[in-house]
Design a protein around this motif. Structure first.
Motif, PDB file in Angstrom:
ATOM      1  N   ALA A   1       6.277   4.485   7.574  1.00 60.49           N
ATOM      2  CA  ALA A   1       5.356   4.981   8.595  1.00 60.49           C
ATOM      3  C   ALA A   1       3.953   4.461   8.329  1.00 60.49           C
ATOM      4  N   ALA A   2       3.102   4.551   9.357  1.00 57.66           N
ATOM      5  CA  ALA A   2       1.718   4.102   9.231  1.00 57.66           C
ATOM      6  C   ALA A   2       1.029   4.836   8.086  1.00 57.66           C
ATOM      7  N   ALA A   3       0.369   4.090   7.220  1.00 61.16           N
ATOM      8  CA  ALA A   3      -0.245   4.671   6.025  1.00 61.16           C
ATOM      9  C   ALA A   3      -1.279   5.735   6.372  1.00 61.16           C
ATOM     10  N   GLU A   4      -2.097   5.478   7.375  1.00 57.38           N
ATOM     11  CA  GLU A   4      -3.128   6.449   7.758  1.00 57.38           C
ATOM     12  C   GLU A   4      -2.497   7.767   8.199  1.00 57.38           C
TER      13      GLU A   4
ATOM     14  N   ARG B   1       2.898   2.911  -1.070  1.00 57.11           N
ATOM     15  CA  ARG B   1       2.489   1.856  -0.146  1.00 57.11           C
ATOM     16  C   ARG B   1       3.489   0.709  -0.173  1.00 57.11           C
ATOM     17  N   MET B   2       3.975   0.328   1.006  1.00 57.94           N
ATOM     18  CA  MET B   2       4.823  -0.855   1.127  1.00 57.94           C
ATOM     19  C   MET B   2       3.957  -2.092   1.324  1.00 57.94           C
ATOM     20  N   ASP B   3       2.870  -1.934   2.056  1.00 58.91           N
ATOM     21  CA  ASP B   3       1.867  -2.979   2.253  1.00 58.91           C
ATOM     22  C   ASP B   3       0.573  -2.271   2.637  1.00 58.91           C
ATOM     23  N   SER B   4      -0.412  -3.031   3.108  1.00 58.91           N
ATOM     24  CA  SER B   4      -1.717  -2.432   3.403  1.00 58.91           C
ATOM     25  C   SER B   4      -1.674  -1.446   4.568  1.00 58.91           C
ATOM     26  N   ASN B   5      -0.646  -1.552   5.419  1.00 53.09           N
ATOM     27  CA  ASN B   5      -0.609  -0.710   6.619  1.00 53.09           C
ATOM     28  C   ASN B   5       0.515   0.318   6.640  1.00 53.09           C
TER      29      ASN B   5
END
Length: 313
Positions: free
Chosen positions: A239-242, A282-286
Motif C-alpha cells: 500500500a501507499a507508504a503515506e 518499505r518496499m520502495d520510496s512510495n
C-alpha cells in the motif's frame, strides 16, 4: 624398462602412415584432393577449438560464506535486516535490527523496530534471523549471540552490541505456506482498526482504513494497493507508504473483510477475520508492505448481517 627409440618410431610413422597416405592421395582426382584437404583443415580447426575450451582455466565462482566472519561481513555490506528474539523462543520476535559494525570481538547493530528488546540485558542469549543463505554446510537463516550492551535513552534503545555470532542454523519460521496473489481481480480486502471484542458490525459502514481492490470511490488513495500473498495464518498487502504510516503501527489490532471469488458458484464470498499487524516495511520510496497475522475468524449470525460471532484462533 628400455628407453623409447624415438628415431625408430618416426621411421615407423613415415613408412606405415605417411607414405601410404601420399600414394592414396596421388591416385585421387585433383577436385577430390581439394575437398579432402578442406575437410581436414576444418576438422583440425574444430579440434583446436575444442582443445582450447577444455584446457582454458574455469572462471571462479563466488565462494559461499564459510563461517561467522564471512556472514557478518556479508550482512554489513548488504544491509540485511534481521529479526531479533530470545534464543529459545524464535517465533516471538522482539524487534528488528541491521548490522552496522564488525570487530574481532563484537558486532554492533542498529535497532530499527523495538517491541521488547529494551527489556533484555547482558548476557542474555538471543537469536537473529534473516532470509535463508547458502553455506558450505547447507542453508542457514539464523545465528545465536549474547548481548554485551544496550544503548538506550528516554526514547528507547537505538543500538545493541553482541558477542561474535555462533550456532548458525536453519530454524523453521512459518507454520503456513504462503500463496502469492497474481491476479488481483479475484480478491478484495478491507481493513479497519479495531478489536474483535463485540458482535457489533457497525464498523463495516465506516470508510476502511486500508482498502485493496475494493473499488470504493470514497477510498481515495487506495487504488494502487495490492494483495501480495495470503495464507491460513495471515495476509500481506502492498500500500501507499503515506497511507500506511499515517494510520498504522506494528501490533495494531485490525478487523478484516476479505471477498474472494468462488469459481464454482461464480460469486464473491465474504470472509471475516480479526488480526494484528506484525510488520510494516518499505518496499520502495512510495510503497509499504504490511504483514497481518490472523488472530480470529468471524461468521455473520443473521441474515441482516447485524451481528458477527468471533472465534479466537
Amino acid at each position: 624398462m628400455d628407453k623409447l627409440n624415438f628415431q625408430y618410431i618416426m621411421e615407423l610413422i613415415q613408412s606405415e602412415v605417411l607414405v601410404p597416405v601420399d600414394k592414396f592421395l596421388a591416385t585421387l582426382p585433383k577436385e577430390s584432393l581439394y575437398l579432402i584437404l578442406a575437410a581436414a583443415g576444418l576438422i583440425a580447426l574444430l579440434s583446436a577449438a575444442f582443445a582450447f575450451l577444455l584446457m582454458r582455466p574455469k572462471s571462479k565462482k563466488p565462494k559461499a560464506p564459510q563461517g561467522p566472519t564471512d556472514f557478518v561481513q556479508f550482512f554489513q555490506k548488504s544491509g540485511t535486516i534481521m529479526d531479533v528474539a530470545l534464543a529459545e523462543h524464535h517465533n516471538a520476535v522482539l524487534g528488528r535490527a541491521v548490522l552496522t559494525a564488525v570487530k574481532q570481538d563484537r558486532i554492533r547493530l542498529e535497532i530499527i523496530e523495538e517491541h521488547g528488546i529494551a527489556q533484555l540485558s547482558s548476557p542474555t542469549e538471543i537469536i537473529l534471523m534473516f532470509p535463508p543463505e547458502e553455506s558450505l554446510a547447507g542453508k542457514v537463516n539464523s545465528f545465536r549471540s549474547r548481548i554485551s550492551s544496550l544503548e538506550c535513552d528516554k526514547e528507547g534503545c537505538g543500538r545493541i552490541t553482541l558477542t561474535p555470532p555462533s550456532k548458525f542454523a536453519l530454524v523453521k519460521r512459518r507454520r503456513h505456506k504462503r500463496k502469492r496473489v497474481i491476479d488481483q481481480q479475484f480478491i478484495r480486502v478491507k481493513l479497519w482498526r479495531g478489536t474483535a471484542d463485540s458482535s457489533d458490525t457497525s464498523f463495516v459502514d465506516r470508510i476502511p482504513d486500508l482498502a485493496v481492490n475494493s473499488y470504493d470511490p470514497r477510498s481515495t488513495g487506495h487504488e494502487d494497493n495490492q494483495v501480495i500473498n495470503i495464507s491460513n495464518g495471515g495476509i500481506g498487502v502492498g500500500a501507499a507508504a503515506e497511507l500506511v504510516e499515517s494510520k498504522f503501527r506494528t501490533d495494531d489490532d485490525v478487523l478484516i473483510s476479505i471477498f474472494m471469488f468462488n469459481f464454482r458458484q461464480k460469486v464473491f464470498k465474504p470472509y471475516w477475520y480479526a488480526g494484528k499487524i506484525r510488520s510494516i516495511e518499505r518496499m520502495d520510496s512510495n510503497t509499504c508492505r504490511v504483514g497481518v497475522q490472523f488472530t480470529g475468524s468471524g461468521k455473520m449470525r443473521d441474515e441482516n448481517e447485524q451481528h458477527i460471532n468471533w472465534t479466537i484462533m
